[in-house]
Design an enzyme around this catalytic site. Structure first.
Site, short mmCIF file in Angstrom:
data_model
loop_
_atom_site.label_atom_id
_atom_site.label_comp_id
_atom_site.label_asym_id
_atom_site.label_seq_id
_atom_site.Cartn_x
_atom_site.Cartn_y
_atom_site.Cartn_z
N ASN A 9 0.86 -1.19 0.00
CA ASN A 9 0.00 0.00 0.00
C ASN A 9 0.90 1.24 0.00
O ASN A 9 1.68 1.44 0.94
CB ASN A 9 -0.90 -0.04 1.24
CG ASN A 9 -1.83 1.15 1.31
OD1 ASN A 9 -1.41 2.28 1.07
ND2 ASN A 9 -3.08 0.92 1.64
N HIS A 12 0.95 6.28 1.68
CA HIS A 12 1.69 7.25 2.49
C HIS A 12 2.87 7.87 1.76
O HIS A 12 3.47 8.83 2.25
CB HIS A 12 2.07 6.64 3.84
CG HIS A 12 0.81 6.32 4.60
ND1 HIS A 12 -0.13 7.28 4.88
CD2 HIS A 12 0.29 5.15 5.06
CE1 HIS A 12 -1.16 6.72 5.50
NE2 HIS A 12 -0.93 5.43 5.61
N HIS A 45 -5.57 3.63 -1.87
CA HIS A 45 -6.89 3.96 -1.33
C HIS A 45 -7.25 5.37 -1.80
O HIS A 45 -6.63 6.34 -1.36
CB HIS A 45 -6.84 3.89 0.20
CG HIS A 45 -8.16 4.08 0.86
ND1 HIS A 45 -8.34 3.96 2.21
CD2 HIS A 45 -9.38 4.37 0.36
CE1 HIS A 45 -9.60 4.17 2.52
NE2 HIS A 45 -10.26 4.44 1.40
N ARG A 47 -9.43 8.12 -1.28
CA ARG A 47 -10.39 8.55 -0.26
C ARG A 47 -11.26 9.68 -0.78
O ARG A 47 -10.84 10.44 -1.66
CB ARG A 47 -9.65 9.00 1.00
CG ARG A 47 -8.80 7.89 1.61
CD ARG A 47 -8.41 8.26 3.00
NE ARG A 47 -9.55 8.19 3.87
CZ ARG A 47 -9.66 7.37 4.92
NH1 ARG A 47 -8.69 6.54 5.20
NH2 ARG A 47 -10.73 7.40 5.67
N ARG A 51 -7.11 12.82 0.58
CA ARG A 51 -6.04 13.27 1.48
C ARG A 51 -4.66 12.78 1.07
O ARG A 51 -3.67 13.36 1.42
CB ARG A 51 -6.34 12.89 2.93
CG ARG A 51 -6.19 11.42 3.24
CD ARG A 51 -6.49 11.15 4.69
NE ARG A 51 -7.89 11.31 4.99
CZ ARG A 51 -8.49 10.72 6.03
NH1 ARG A 51 -7.80 9.99 6.87
NH2 ARG A 51 -9.77 10.87 6.23
N GLU A 75 -8.60 0.40 -3.19
CA GLU A 75 -9.47 0.48 -2.00
C GLU A 75 -10.34 1.71 -2.14
O GLU A 75 -9.84 2.79 -2.49
CB GLU A 75 -8.64 0.62 -0.73
CG GLU A 75 -7.78 -0.56 -0.41
CD GLU A 75 -6.90 -0.32 0.81
OE1 GLU A 75 -6.20 -1.26 1.20
OE2 GLU A 75 -6.91 0.81 1.34
N THR A 106 -16.85 -0.75 15.47
CA THR A 106 -15.82 -0.17 16.36
C THR A 106 -14.43 -0.68 15.98
O THR A 106 -13.45 0.04 16.11
CB THR A 106 -16.11 -0.51 17.84
OG1 THR A 106 -16.53 -1.87 17.90
CG2 THR A 106 -17.18 0.37 18.42
N GLU A 160 -11.21 -9.13 3.10
CA GLU A 160 -9.93 -8.73 3.68
C GLU A 160 -10.21 -8.49 5.15
O GLU A 160 -11.01 -7.63 5.52
CB GLU A 160 -9.36 -7.47 3.02
CG GLU A 160 -8.05 -7.08 3.70
CD GLU A 160 -7.23 -6.06 2.95
OE1 GLU A 160 -7.25 -6.08 1.71
OE2 GLU A 160 -6.57 -5.25 3.61
N HIS A 201 -3.99 -4.10 7.70
CA HIS A 201 -4.08 -2.95 8.60
C HIS A 201 -3.19 -3.09 9.83
O HIS A 201 -3.35 -4.00 10.63
CB HIS A 201 -5.51 -2.63 9.07
CG HIS A 201 -5.60 -1.20 9.55
ND1 HIS A 201 -5.89 -0.15 8.72
CD2 HIS A 201 -5.36 -0.64 10.77
CE1 HIS A 201 -5.85 0.98 9.39
NE2 HIS A 201 -5.53 0.71 10.63
N1 PXP Z 1 -5.96 -2.87 3.86
C1 PXP Z 1 -6.95 -1.95 3.94
C2 PXP Z 1 -8.31 -2.32 3.49
C3 PXP Z 1 -6.68 -0.65 4.40
O1 PXP Z 1 -7.67 0.27 4.45
C4 PXP Z 1 -5.37 -0.32 4.78
C5 PXP Z 1 -5.05 1.06 5.25
O2 PXP Z 1 -5.23 1.96 4.22
C6 PXP Z 1 -4.36 -1.30 4.67
C7 PXP Z 1 -4.70 -2.57 4.23
C8 PXP Z 1 -2.95 -1.04 5.02
O3 PXP Z 1 -2.83 -0.72 6.38
P1 PXP Z 1 -1.45 -0.19 6.94
O4 PXP Z 1 -1.11 1.05 6.17
O5 PXP Z 1 -1.73 0.07 8.38
O6 PXP Z 1 -0.43 -1.27 6.72
#
Ligand code: PXP
Length: 253
Positions: A9, A12, A45, A47, A51, A75, A106, A160, A201
């Site tokens: 992913n 960032h 992702h 969004r 962002r 995503e 939650t 997932e 995640h």
């Molecule tokens: N999978 C999904 C569905 C997510 O929303 C995210 C976060 O954007 C990730 C994986 C990756 O999570 P992390 O950046 O915490 O490794």
């Protein structure tokens, strides 16, 4: 022997880019490095508030994935706007995630037990499958028996599993057994129905290990830790290069 796939992913990298409003660091380059190193797919992702990943990034990253013959995993929330973007771009995978507070539980997965959310997700999947029949869909949910049972009524291909709570408990040195038991149970259920079983995640090198040892998940999507750790693994190299450049140019005064 079969091994799990790694989806990297790169959101960032875009977060860093957006911070300055410059063109770098480029997500295209991040995707190229990840794929050239052997990552199995790129995850981004898009969004609603844009962002990090921007609309223009989607085709650029997708082109890079196609160059390497690897899937793009997009995503997105199940909004009409995102559905249309998915239909236009036709990624190999779409992962439906909660966008708003009322769409998630939650723990952070899709609140699919809420009838309104269920209907919306079901409709989104039908629409994506109709507009882009080759796109596979995963649902970002918790490994809860009732939730997984409900997923089976949706035209999707995989779940997932949201590993956020597990990853947090790992960092807090709490007992992980109940998470692992839940994951195994979910795995048996979803695999018996021919569904894919992915995870993501908050995972780090260390918290990934027990999951790999259990061997239930066939795909992991990991971002934040990879980018964070890359800072330290790469920083020394970059400083060395900058110092070499500086030391090739003596002061004049
Ligand atoms: N999978 C999904 C569905 C997510 O929303 C995210 C976060 O954007 C990730 C994986 C990756 O999570 P992390 O950046 O915490 O490794």
């Amino acid at each position: 022997m079969k091994f799990a796939r790694l989806g990297v992913n790169i959101d960032h990298v875009a977060t860093l880019r957006q911070q300055r409003g410059e063109f770098y660091p480029e997500v295209e380059r991040a995707a190229e490095v990840a794929l050239a190193t052997g990552a199995h797919q790129i995850t981004i992702h898009l969004r609603e508030d844009r962002r990090h990943i921007q609309d223009r990034d989607v085709p650029v990253v997708h082109n890079m994935c196609q160059k390497f013959g690897n899937p793009l995993n997009l995503e997105m929330g199940a909004s009409e706007e995102m559905i249309q973007i998915a239909i236009k771009e036709r990624p190999e995978w779409v992962c439906l995630v909660p966008e708003k507070r009322e769409e998630r539980t939650t723990e952070g997965g899709l609140d699919i037990l809420d009838p309104k959310n269920f209907e919306r997700i079901q409709k989104a999947c039908d629409e994506i499958k109709k507009g882009s029949p080759k796109t596979k869909i995963s649902l970002f949910v918790e490994a809860d028996e009732e939730v997984l049972q409900k997923c089976l009524f949706i035209k999707a291909d995989a779940v997932e599993i949201h590993t956020g709570e597990y990853a947090k408990d790992f960092l807090d040195k709490k007992d992980l057994i109940h998470h692992l038991q839940r994951y195994r149970k979910g795995c048996l259920k979803m695999k018996s129905h021919g569904w894919g079983y992915h995870a993501g995640h908050g995972l780090t090198f260390e918290s990934l290990l027990p999951l790999l040892q259990e061997g239930d998940f066939e795909e992991y999507n990991i971002g934040h830790w990879i980018i964070a750790e890359s800072v330290f693994i790469g920083m020394g190299h970059v400083i060395k290069e900058m110092l070499t450049l500086i030391n090739q140019h003596p002061l004049k005064g």
